[in-house]
Design a protein around this motif. Structure first.
Motif, short mmCIF file in Angstrom:
data_model
loop_
_atom_site.label_atom_id
_atom_site.label_comp_id
_atom_site.label_asym_id
_atom_site.label_seq_id
_atom_site.Cartn_x
_atom_site.Cartn_y
_atom_site.Cartn_z
N GLY A 29 0.82 -1.21 0.00
CA GLY A 29 0.00 0.00 0.00
C GLY A 29 0.85 1.25 0.00
O GLY A 29 1.71 1.44 0.87
N GLY A 76 -0.39 4.43 0.19
CA GLY A 76 -1.15 5.59 0.65
C GLY A 76 -0.25 6.43 1.56
O GLY A 76 0.98 6.23 1.61
N GLU A 128 1.85 -1.28 -4.74
CA GLU A 128 0.61 -0.50 -4.77
C GLU A 128 -0.28 -1.02 -5.91
O GLU A 128 0.14 -1.07 -7.06
CB GLU A 128 0.92 0.99 -4.97
CG GLU A 128 -0.26 1.87 -5.27
CD GLU A 128 -1.42 1.72 -4.29
OE1 GLU A 128 -1.21 1.86 -3.08
OE2 GLU A 128 -2.56 1.41 -4.75
N ASN A 160 -2.93 0.32 -7.25
CA ASN A 160 -3.40 1.33 -8.20
C ASN A 160 -2.29 1.77 -9.15
O ASN A 160 -1.11 1.64 -8.83
CB ASN A 160 -3.89 2.57 -7.43
CG ASN A 160 -5.37 2.49 -7.18
OD1 ASN A 160 -6.16 2.45 -8.12
ND2 ASN A 160 -5.75 2.44 -5.92
N GLY A 165 -3.59 6.29 -2.49
CA GLY A 165 -4.76 5.68 -1.86
C GLY A 165 -5.90 6.67 -1.73
O GLY A 165 -6.24 7.37 -2.69
N ARG A 166 -6.42 6.79 -0.53
CA ARG A 166 -7.56 7.70 -0.29
C ARG A 166 -7.13 9.16 -0.31
O ARG A 166 -7.98 10.05 -0.21
CB ARG A 166 -8.21 7.37 1.06
CG ARG A 166 -9.11 6.17 1.00
CD ARG A 166 -9.49 5.73 2.41
NE ARG A 166 -8.58 4.74 2.95
CZ ARG A 166 -8.54 4.38 4.23
NH1 ARG A 166 -9.35 4.96 5.08
NH2 ARG A 166 -7.69 3.47 4.64
N ARG A 191 -5.64 10.49 -2.91
CA ARG A 191 -5.43 10.91 -4.30
C ARG A 191 -6.38 12.05 -4.67
O ARG A 191 -7.43 12.23 -4.05
CB ARG A 191 -5.67 9.72 -5.25
CG ARG A 191 -4.47 8.81 -5.38
CD ARG A 191 -4.82 7.57 -6.16
NE ARG A 191 -5.83 6.81 -5.45
CZ ARG A 191 -6.71 6.00 -6.04
NH1 ARG A 191 -6.72 5.87 -7.33
NH2 ARG A 191 -7.59 5.34 -5.30
N ARG A 242 -0.85 -5.56 -7.36
CA ARG A 242 -1.73 -5.99 -6.25
C ARG A 242 -1.12 -7.22 -5.61
O ARG A 242 -0.86 -8.21 -6.28
CB ARG A 242 -3.14 -6.31 -6.77
CG ARG A 242 -4.09 -6.76 -5.66
CD ARG A 242 -5.51 -6.88 -6.15
NE ARG A 242 -6.09 -5.60 -6.51
CZ ARG A 242 -6.56 -4.71 -5.64
NH1 ARG A 242 -6.54 -4.98 -4.35
NH2 ARG A 242 -7.06 -3.56 -6.06
N THR A 269 -2.63 -0.97 4.30
CA THR A 269 -3.85 -0.95 3.48
C THR A 269 -5.00 -0.48 4.38
O THR A 269 -4.76 0.02 5.47
CB THR A 269 -4.15 -2.37 2.98
OG1 THR A 269 -4.37 -3.19 4.14
CG2 THR A 269 -2.98 -2.95 2.19
N SER A 270 -6.22 -0.67 3.91
CA SER A 270 -7.35 -0.50 4.83
C SER A 270 -7.36 -1.69 5.78
O SER A 270 -6.75 -2.74 5.49
CB SER A 270 -8.66 -0.45 4.05
OG SER A 270 -8.87 -1.71 3.44
N CYS A 326 -14.20 3.85 5.66
CA CYS A 326 -12.94 4.33 5.06
C CYS A 326 -12.62 5.76 5.49
O CYS A 326 -11.74 6.39 4.92
CB CYS A 326 -12.96 4.19 3.55
SG CYS A 326 -14.17 5.17 2.75
N THR A 381 -2.96 0.69 9.83
CA THR A 381 -4.10 1.27 9.10
C THR A 381 -4.67 2.42 9.93
O THR A 381 -4.31 2.60 11.10
CB THR A 381 -5.22 0.23 8.89
OG1 THR A 381 -5.93 0.05 10.13
CG2 THR A 381 -4.67 -1.11 8.44
#
Ligand SMILES: Cc1cc2nc3c(=O)[nH]c(=O)nc-3n(C[C@H](O)[C@H](O)[C@H](O)COP(=O)(O)OP(=O)(O)OC[C@H]3O[C@@H](n4cnc5c(N)ncnc54)[C@H](O)[C@@H]3O)c2cc1C
Length: 383
Positions: free
Chosen positions: A9, A11, A32, A34, A39-40, A42, A195, A208-209, A319, A346
């Motif tokens: 991850g 993020g 990552e 993506n 992550g959140r 972006r 991934r 990650t989450s 989230c 997290t």
């Protein structure tokens, strides 16, 4: 020679961990899923540069100090001086100055065991208590913050009222880019579009989450309450704008801010960007939350429908960070250390902080587990 460190991850948490581990001589690989890190945190590409999650950065916190020490602070802006419109007890009007005074006069400590609502009712009248509960929604995203631990809610209320909130110019991708560049400059390999299907062997930080960490580890104890929120993002022509910067519907738990007013780079010239969060009770559908948002806009910005250029909405579950119910604190959340060589860092982990800071202080605890002394202001024990 230290063994390789795998971080899953990229993020804010994974990138912060990667920088600090690489500074201490670890050979770091960040995977990552993506195509882009962040992550959140972006930000969408132009024309409307909406943040996918994070908006406010708290410059009074230890993560900001961590960024400062490394010359990594992004350009930031304060909220513009426009009005704040508030609906409390059914009435839509300016922010009531007396509410700030009542909040400031609350006791400095609140109990962990008691709910916020029960605690407030011992100090203020019922109408004021509900207004304060509504304010707490803004930085917990919970549909009923009155049910949260009084200590958890009150610590965050104090932080939020202390005035440390800023916005990252150009959106949070500005900061993500700074972090990713620094990590790469220190030798960390950031592999996007990668991934991770199963736990890597060797020292690993899952950044990650919490839900993804649960899937990757198969450990069903990795759960913690979170909030449900519908987000609505609007691109509008700026010619018909009202005179407010933000609207807080404390009754309906909706927060709308015209981020494009604070930072004109977020929208094309003559346009602006407004981003809105509406807390959803369990079972509330996205369409119903959107209707509530649109109703609030009709009242507070009568010309918005005619000025609309772009519209985007999403229902987000678990989230926006951790929430602590009465009788629990961050210490009770899923532990960061999961054995000798695995850490789960997290924003719902057992770590202190406000919103995104939780993941970052969890990353510091993960480094501690790897034998490192973290640099984040002694992993501050309070919010
Ligand atoms: C609507 C909303 C508003 C928010 N507002 C604020 C705010 O104003 N202030 C604030 O501080 N915080 C806010 N937050 C919370 C903040 O966004 C998060 O706490 C923070 O971004 C979490 O960062 P993270 O790195 O821990 O996790 P994430 O950003 O979720 O990063 C995890 C990364 O792991 C990757 N990943 C997952 N599974 C795999 C896998 N198997 N292999 C490889 N990669 C994988 C993901 O793609 C992702 O990039 C908000 C959140 C939301 C949703």
């Amino acid at each position: 020679m230290k063994p390789d460190l795998h971080i899953v991850g990229a993020g804010l948490t994974g990138l912060t961990a990667a920088i600090e581990a690489a500074e201490r001589g670890w050979r770091v690989t960040v995977a990552e899923a993506n195509p882009r890190p962040g992550g959140r945190a972006r930000t969408l590409a132009a024309p409307y540069r909406a943040n996918l999650g994070t908006h406010a950065i708290y410059v009074d916190g230890p993560w900001w100090a961590w960024l400062e020490r490394r010359g990594l602070t992004p350009p930031i802006v304060e909220a513009p001086r426009h009005a704040t419109l508030v609906r409390a007890g059914g009435r839509l009007g300016p922010w009531p100055a007396e509410l700030s005074q009542v909040i400031a006069a609350l006791p400095t400590e609140a109990p962990v065991e008691e709910s916020l609502r029960a605690w407030l009712l011992r100090h203020v009248d019922a109408r004021t208590a509900e207004a304060i509960v509504g304010v707490v929604f803004i930085f917990t995203f919970d549909h009923d913050p009155g049910r949260l631990s009084a200590a958890f809610a009150h610590q965050r209320l104090r932080r939020a009222m202390a005035g440390g909130v800023r916005y990252v110019t150009g959106g949070w991708s500005t900061l993500v880019d700074l972090l990713a560049e620094r990590a790469a400059g220190l030798g960390a390999q950031i592999r996007t579009r990668t991934r991770v299907p199963a736990l890597p062997a060797g020292p690993t930080i899952l950044a990650t989450s919490l839900a993804t960490a649960r899937q990757l580890t198969g450990d069903r104890s990795l759960t913690w309450p979170g909030a449900r929120v519908t987000t609505v993002d609007l691109g509008l022509r700026a010619d018909s704008g009202p005179d407010w910067f933000r609207v807080m519907d404390l009754d309906a738990r909706i927060y709308a801010a015209r981020y494009g007013l604070a930072d004109p780079t977020l929208a094309p010239p003559g346009h602006e960007l407004i981003q809105i969060s509406a807390a959803c009770a369990p079972g509330e559908r996205k369409a119903d939350a959107e209707r509530r948002v649109q109703h609030l806009l009709d009242e507070s910005w009568p010309g918005w429908r005619a000025a609309l250029q772009w519209y985007r909405s999403a229902l987000r579950t678990d989230c926006t960070g951790a929430i602590d119910l009465p009788g629990t604190t961050w210490h009770d959340r899923p532990a960061v250390s999961r054995g000798d060589s695995l850490a789960v860092a997290t924003d719902q982990s057992a770590a202190p902080g406000l919103l995104a800071e939780v993941g970052i202080s969890a990353a510091q605890l993960a480094l501690q587990q790897l034998g490192e002394t973290p640099m984040l202001a002694e992993a501050h024990m309070r919010v």
